[in-house]
Design a protein around this motif. Structure first.
Motif, PDB file in Angstrom:
ATOM      1  N   PHE A  14      -3.322-100.455  54.039  1.00 25.86           N
ATOM      2  CA  PHE A  14      -4.434 -99.878  54.796  1.00 25.86           C
ATOM      3  C   PHE A  14      -4.621-100.746  56.032  1.00 25.86           C
ATOM      4  N   TYR A  15      -5.016-100.132  57.125  1.00 28.54           N
ATOM      5  CA  TYR A  15      -5.133-100.842  58.388  1.00 28.54           C
ATOM      6  C   TYR A  15      -6.599-100.954  58.792  1.00 28.54           C
ATOM      7  N   SER A  16      -6.887-102.039  59.485  1.00 24.96           N
ATOM      8  CA  SER A  16      -8.275-102.312  59.871  1.00 24.96           C
ATOM      9  C   SER A  16      -8.741-101.458  61.050  1.00 24.96           C
ATOM     10  N   THR A  17      -7.793-100.911  61.804  1.00 22.25           N
ATOM     11  CA  THR A  17      -8.174-100.026  62.913  1.00 22.25           C
ATOM     12  C   THR A  17      -7.346 -98.757  62.848  1.00 22.25           C
ATOM     13  N   LEU A  18      -7.904 -97.703  63.381  1.00 20.28           N
ATOM     14  CA  LEU A  18      -7.208 -96.425  63.438  1.00 20.28           C
ATOM     15  C   LEU A  18      -5.946 -96.548  64.293  1.00 20.28           C
ATOM     16  N   LYS A  19      -6.031 -97.287  65.369  1.00 21.60           N
ATOM     17  CA  LYS A  19      -4.890 -97.470  66.264  1.00 21.60           C
ATOM     18  C   LYS A  19      -3.705 -98.083  65.515  1.00 21.60           C
ATOM     19  N   LYS A  20      -3.960 -99.098  64.695  1.00 20.10           N
ATOM     20  CA  LYS A  20      -2.881 -99.743  63.929  1.00 20.10           C
ATOM     21  C   LYS A  20      -2.280 -98.760  62.921  1.00 20.10           C
ATOM     22  N   ALA A  21      -3.112 -97.980  62.272  1.00 17.94           N
ATOM     23  CA  ALA A  21      -2.617 -97.007  61.296  1.00 17.94           C
ATOM     24  C   ALA A  21      -1.746 -95.946  61.976  1.00 17.94           C
ATOM     25  N   GLU A  22      -2.195 -95.443  63.133  1.00 14.76           N
ATOM     26  CA  GLU A  22      -1.412 -94.439  63.855  1.00 14.76           C
ATOM     27  C   GLU A  22      -0.093 -95.022  64.360  1.00 14.76           C
ATOM     28  N   ASN A  23      -0.119 -96.256  64.841  1.00 14.50           N
ATOM     29  CA  ASN A  23       1.123 -96.904  65.279  1.00 14.50           C
ATOM     30  C   ASN A  23       2.082 -97.090  64.115  1.00 14.50           C
ATOM     31  N   ALA A  24       1.545 -97.408  62.929  1.00 18.79           N
ATOM     32  CA  ALA A  24       2.404 -97.573  61.750  1.00 18.79           C
ATOM     33  C   ALA A  24       3.051 -96.243  61.376  1.00 18.79           C
ATOM     34  N   ALA A  25       2.290 -95.156  61.406  1.00 13.85           N
ATOM     35  CA  ALA A  25       2.852 -93.829  61.108  1.00 13.85           C
ATOM     36  C   ALA A  25       3.908 -93.457  62.154  1.00 13.85           C
ATOM     37  N   ALA A  26       3.628 -93.741  63.422  1.00 10.50           N
ATOM     38  CA  ALA A  26       4.588 -93.459  64.488  1.00 10.50           C
ATOM     39  C   ALA A  26       5.862 -94.272  64.303  1.00 10.50           C
ATOM     40  N   GLU A  27       5.721 -95.515  63.850  1.00  6.92           N
ATOM     41  CA  GLU A  27       6.894 -96.358  63.615  1.00  6.92           C
ATOM     42  C   GLU A  27       7.760 -95.782  62.491  1.00  6.92           C
ATOM     43  N   VAL A  28       7.118 -95.294  61.423  1.00  8.69           N
ATOM     44  CA  VAL A  28       7.861 -94.650  60.337  1.00  8.69           C
ATOM     45  C   VAL A  28       8.618 -93.436  60.883  1.00  8.69           C
ATOM     46  N   ALA A  29       7.936 -92.640  61.699  1.00  4.64           N
ATOM     47  CA  ALA A  29       8.581 -91.456  62.290  1.00  4.64           C
ATOM     48  C   ALA A  29       9.780 -91.856  63.150  1.00  4.64           C
ATOM     49  N   ASN A  49       2.388 -85.713  62.716  1.00  2.51           N
ATOM     50  CA  ASN A  49       3.217 -84.519  62.667  1.00  2.51           C
ATOM     51  C   ASN A  49       4.110 -84.580  63.901  1.00  2.51           C
ATOM     52  N   PHE A  50       5.398 -84.835  63.661  1.00  4.77           N
ATOM     53  CA  PHE A  50       6.357 -84.916  64.759  1.00  4.77           C
ATOM     54  C   PHE A  50       7.400 -83.837  64.548  1.00  4.77           C
ATOM     55  N   ASN A  51       7.414 -82.864  65.437  1.00  2.20           N
ATOM     56  CA  ASN A  51       8.378 -81.763  65.393  1.00  2.20           C
ATOM     57  C   ASN A  51       8.328 -81.024  64.048  1.00  2.20           C
ATOM     58  N   GLY A  52       7.116 -80.861  63.515  1.00  2.00           N
ATOM     59  CA  GLY A  52       6.945 -80.121  62.271  1.00  2.00           C
ATOM     60  C   GLY A  52       7.169 -80.930  61.011  1.00  2.00           C
ATOM     61  N   ILE A  53       7.465 -82.214  61.137  1.00  2.00           N
ATOM     62  CA  ILE A  53       7.685 -83.078  59.979  1.00  2.00           C
ATOM     63  C   ILE A  53       6.560 -84.099  59.943  1.00  2.00           C
ATOM     64  N   PHE A  54       6.002 -84.315  58.751  1.00  3.87           N
ATOM     65  CA  PHE A  54       4.879 -85.239  58.598  1.00  3.87           C
ATOM     66  C   PHE A  54       5.378 -86.600  58.140  1.00  3.87           C
ATOM     67  N   PHE A  55       4.909 -87.629  58.809  1.00  2.00           N
ATOM     68  CA  PHE A  55       5.245 -89.012  58.478  1.00  2.00           C
ATOM     69  C   PHE A  55       3.949 -89.779  58.234  1.00  2.00           C
ATOM     70  N   ASP A  56       3.898 -90.484  57.106  1.00  2.00           N
ATOM     71  CA  ASP A  56       2.704 -91.255  56.752  1.00  2.00           C
ATOM     72  C   ASP A  56       2.903 -92.719  57.080  1.00  2.00           C
ATOM     73  N   SER A  57       1.788 -93.389  57.369  1.00  2.00           N
ATOM     74  CA  SER A  57       1.844 -94.844  57.470  1.00  2.00           C
ATOM     75  C   SER A  57       2.208 -95.354  56.072  1.00  2.00           C
ATOM     76  N   PRO A  58       2.755 -96.560  55.958  1.00  2.00           N
ATOM     77  CA  PRO A  58       3.188 -97.055  54.644  1.00  2.00           C
ATOM     78  C   PRO A  58       2.105 -96.880  53.573  1.00  2.00           C
ATOM     79  N   ILE A  59       2.540 -96.470  52.396  1.00  2.00           N
ATOM     80  CA  ILE A  59       1.640 -96.046  51.323  1.00  2.00           C
ATOM     81  C   ILE A  59       0.666 -97.127  50.868  1.00  2.00           C
ATOM     82  N   PHE A  60       1.133 -98.327  50.645  1.00  2.00           N
ATOM     83  CA  PHE A  60       0.296 -99.358  50.031  1.00  2.00           C
ATOM     84  C   PHE A  60      -0.455-100.220  51.035  1.00  2.00           C
TER      85      PHE A  60
END
Length: 187
Positions: free
Chosen positions: A59-74, A46-57
């Motif tokens: 899945f990441y092996s670690t939570l850190k990678k998944a969060e970085n992917a969502a942050a990259e989309v944002a 959730n960045f400034n009230g807008i939700f960004f998901d990690s790429p849909i298809f």
């Protein structure tokens, strides 16, 4: 310790962007699938009230990678929006001068004196408003209302002048054509 890629730094970059823009820090949530020995993660930020998901298809092996992917989309989405906004502002600035330029070109082509502008200002220093007047070919034209910048007010006055001059020119051309047609029928 190995080199960290740009993608692995997306969370940091998003947090820095929030800090620089004086926004709330990004908030992350995640879903976990799979077994305990082989978990798979997806994340949402959730960045400034807008939700960004990690790429849909993916899945990441670690939570850190998944969060970085969502942050990259944002980051990518915010950057694209910023470029579109900059392009829009740039085109607005170009069009803001369009009528003044056209009026000046008309004066030059017709070998007339260049238009001259004057303005009135009202309002407090932190939020001034402007109304402009342009003198063109011996006539005075005013902007229809007050504007937040002098450039907008002058452009509006030039637009009024151009529309009036072009309308008169069009009406004159129609009158000439009409009178020629009438004289053709008289003979």
């Amino acid at each position: 310790m190995g080199l960290t890629s740009e993608r692995d730094m997306s969370k940091n970059r998003l947090q820095e962007k929030a800090q620089k823009s004086r926004l709330k820090f990004p908030l992350y949530s995640y879903t976990r699938e799979g077994s305990d020995h082989a978990p798979r993660f997806k994340a949402t930020v959730n960045f400034n009230g807008i939700f960004f998901d990690s790429p849909i298809f993916i899945f990441y092996s670690t939570l850190k990678k998944a969060e970085n992917a969502a942050a990259e989309v944002a980051l990518n989405t915010v950057e694209k929006r910023r470029h579109k906004a900059a392009a829009l502002v740039s085109s607005e600035n170009r069009s803001a001068c369009m009528f003044k330029n056209r009026l000046q070109e008309k004066a030059q082509k017709s070998r007339l004196n260049l238009p001259s502008y004057s303005s009135t200002r009202k309002g407090p220093d932190h939020a001034p408003q402007f109304k402009a007047t342009v003198n063109f070919n011996g006539k005075t034209f005013k902007s229809p209302t007050f504007y937040s910048t002098l450039r907008q007010a002058e452009n509006a006055a030039a637009e009024v002048a151009l529309n009036t001059v072009e309308k008169r020119g069009h009406n004159l051309a129609l009158a000439l054509v009409s009178s020629k047609n009438r004289s053709a029928f008289l003979f």
